[in-house]
Scaffold this active site. Sequence first.
Site, PDB file in Angstrom:
ATOM      1  N   TYR A 123       0.817  -1.217   0.000  1.00 18.86           N
ATOM      2  CA  TYR A 123       0.000   0.000   0.000  1.00 18.86           C
ATOM      3  C   TYR A 123       0.845   1.259   0.000  1.00 18.86           C
ATOM      4  O   TYR A 123       0.306   2.367  -0.005  1.00 18.86           O
ATOM      5  CB  TYR A 123      -0.957   0.016   1.201  1.00 18.86           C
ATOM      6  CG  TYR A 123      -2.040  -1.022   1.058  1.00 18.86           C
ATOM      7  CD1 TYR A 123      -1.722  -2.369   1.066  1.00 18.86           C
ATOM      8  CD2 TYR A 123      -3.366  -0.662   0.891  1.00 18.86           C
ATOM      9  CE1 TYR A 123      -2.701  -3.336   0.921  1.00 18.86           C
ATOM     10  CE2 TYR A 123      -4.349  -1.618   0.743  1.00 18.86           C
ATOM     11  CZ  TYR A 123      -4.003  -2.955   0.760  1.00 18.86           C
ATOM     12  OH  TYR A 123      -4.966  -3.915   0.605  1.00 18.86           O
ATOM     13  N   LYS A 170       3.698 -14.558   5.597  1.00 11.15           N
ATOM     14  CA  LYS A 170       4.024 -15.545   4.556  1.00 11.15           C
ATOM     15  C   LYS A 170       5.560 -15.603   4.493  1.00 11.15           C
ATOM     16  O   LYS A 170       6.181 -15.415   3.441  1.00 11.15           O
ATOM     17  CB  LYS A 170       3.400 -15.086   3.223  1.00 11.15           C
ATOM     18  CG  LYS A 170       3.487 -16.088   2.101  1.00 11.15           C
ATOM     19  CD  LYS A 170       2.429 -17.163   2.151  1.00 11.15           C
ATOM     20  CE  LYS A 170       2.660 -18.195   1.064  1.00 11.15           C
ATOM     21  NZ  LYS A 170       1.768 -19.359   1.165  1.00 11.15           N
ATOM     22  N   ASP A 203      -2.239 -18.242   4.408  1.00 11.81           N
ATOM     23  CA  ASP A 203      -3.208 -19.119   3.738  1.00 11.81           C
ATOM     24  C   ASP A 203      -3.811 -20.121   4.728  1.00 11.81           C
ATOM     25  O   ASP A 203      -5.026 -20.343   4.758  1.00 11.81           O
ATOM     26  CB  ASP A 203      -2.594 -19.830   2.517  1.00 11.81           C
ATOM     27  CG  ASP A 203      -1.151 -20.231   2.704  1.00 11.81           C
ATOM     28  OD1 ASP A 203      -0.536 -19.798   3.694  1.00 11.81           O
ATOM     29  OD2 ASP A 203      -0.628 -20.997   1.885  1.00 11.81           O
ATOM     30  N   ASP A 227      -6.053  -6.447   5.186  1.00 11.85           N
ATOM     31  CA  ASP A 227      -7.191  -5.971   4.395  1.00 11.85           C
ATOM     32  C   ASP A 227      -8.078  -7.154   4.004  1.00 11.85           C
ATOM     33  O   ASP A 227      -9.297  -7.150   4.194  1.00 11.85           O
ATOM     34  CB  ASP A 227      -6.636  -5.265   3.147  1.00 11.85           C
ATOM     35  CG  ASP A 227      -7.685  -4.466   2.411  1.00 11.85           C
ATOM     36  OD1 ASP A 227      -8.823  -4.368   2.909  1.00 11.85           O
ATOM     37  OD2 ASP A 227      -7.377  -3.939   1.324  1.00 11.85           O
TER      38      ASP A 227
END
Length: 314
Positions: A123, A170, A203, A227
Site C-alpha cells: 500500500y 508468509k 493461507d 485488508d
Amino acid sequence: MHHITLIPGDGIGPEVADAARRVLDATGISFNWEIRNAGAAQIALHGTPLPEDTLASVEKNRIALKGPITTPKGTGISSVNVELRKKYDLYANLHPIKTYPAIPSKYDHVDLVIIRENTEDLYAGIEFMVGTDTAQSIKIFTRKGCERIVRFAFEYALNNSRKKVTAVHKANIMKCTDGMFLEVANYIAKDYPTIEYEDMIVDAMCMRLVQYPERYDVLVLPNLYGDIVSDLCAGLVGGIGVTPGANIGTDISIFEAIHGTAPDIAGKGIANPIALILSGVMMLRLLNEVKAAERIEQAINKTLLEGKRLTFDL
Ligand code: ATP
C-alpha cells in the site's frame, strides 16, 4: 464536551453518518460535531477530495468519525483513506469481529480483533511499468513499522483482557519482508509472557478462520493480508454492514466502518448503519466514555433481537 470532526463521505456515507451521530447524541454525552466534507464531490470544488478545512479540523480535534469515500478510478487521484492514513501516520487499523446472537451466522462464538498495519507493505503505492509488458509493485516493510504494530497488538491484548496474539505472515516465501515481520513478532512476544503467542502462515490462517474462528483472539497482520482477512472475518459474523473499524496513530484517530460507499444502495435509506454506529462505540471507548459505549452496544443487541426493523443485508 468532545470536539469531533464528522466526515459524512460519499454514497451511503451521509445516511449512515447521520444515523451514527443521532445515536451518539442520544447517549446524552455532549459532542460538538464539526461537519467537514471529503470525497468525490469535492474534486470539482477544490481540485482535491480532501479540502484544507477538513484537514485543519481533523488536526485541531484529533478525532474524526468518517463515512466511506469513493476513489475515482483511473484519474490518478489517490485514495482519501490511504492519504489520511499516510498523512497522519495512522499506523494501526482495528476491526473487532464478534458474533451477534440475533444475526444469522454459521458461527456462534466468534470474538476476535484484527490489528492490521496501515502504512506500509504494497500500500506504499510504489508501482511502475518496466517497458510495456511488465508491471512492478514494491512491498516495503520497516523494522520500526513491524515493531510498533506488533507492540500495539500485545498492548491491546494486555489492556483488553485478551489472551492470545497470532502473528500472520508468509515468511516461508517472502523471507525479507514477512521474514522480518515474523522475527520482530517473535522477539516482542517475549516481553509479554502472560499473553499466549503463535504465528501462522496467511493461507493456513484463512482456512483455520473458516473452520475454527472461535479459537482466535487478537490477530496482527501486515497491511495487505490485514485488508483481505478483515473482510473474510466480517463475512463470518454478518458482513460488512456490522463491522466497525478504527485507524489509530500516535496523535490522531479516525473511526470508520469497513464497508465502502455502496453506490448500488445509496440514497435509498436502506443501508445498515450499525458498522458506523459501532465505530462510534470504539470512539467512545477511546474517549473513556465506557458506560455510553456499553449502552449503545446493548441497544444494538436489543434492536437486532427484536428483529422488526432489520436492514435487508441482515
Ligand atoms: P467502494 O468502491 O466504495 O468500496 P463497493 O460497492 O465496491 O464500494 P462496498 O461499499 O463495500 O463496496 O459494498 C459491497 C456490497 O455490500 C454492495 O453490494 C453493498 O450494497 C453492500 N453494502 C456495503 N455496505 C453496506 C451497508 N452498510 N448496508 C448494507 N449493505 C451494504
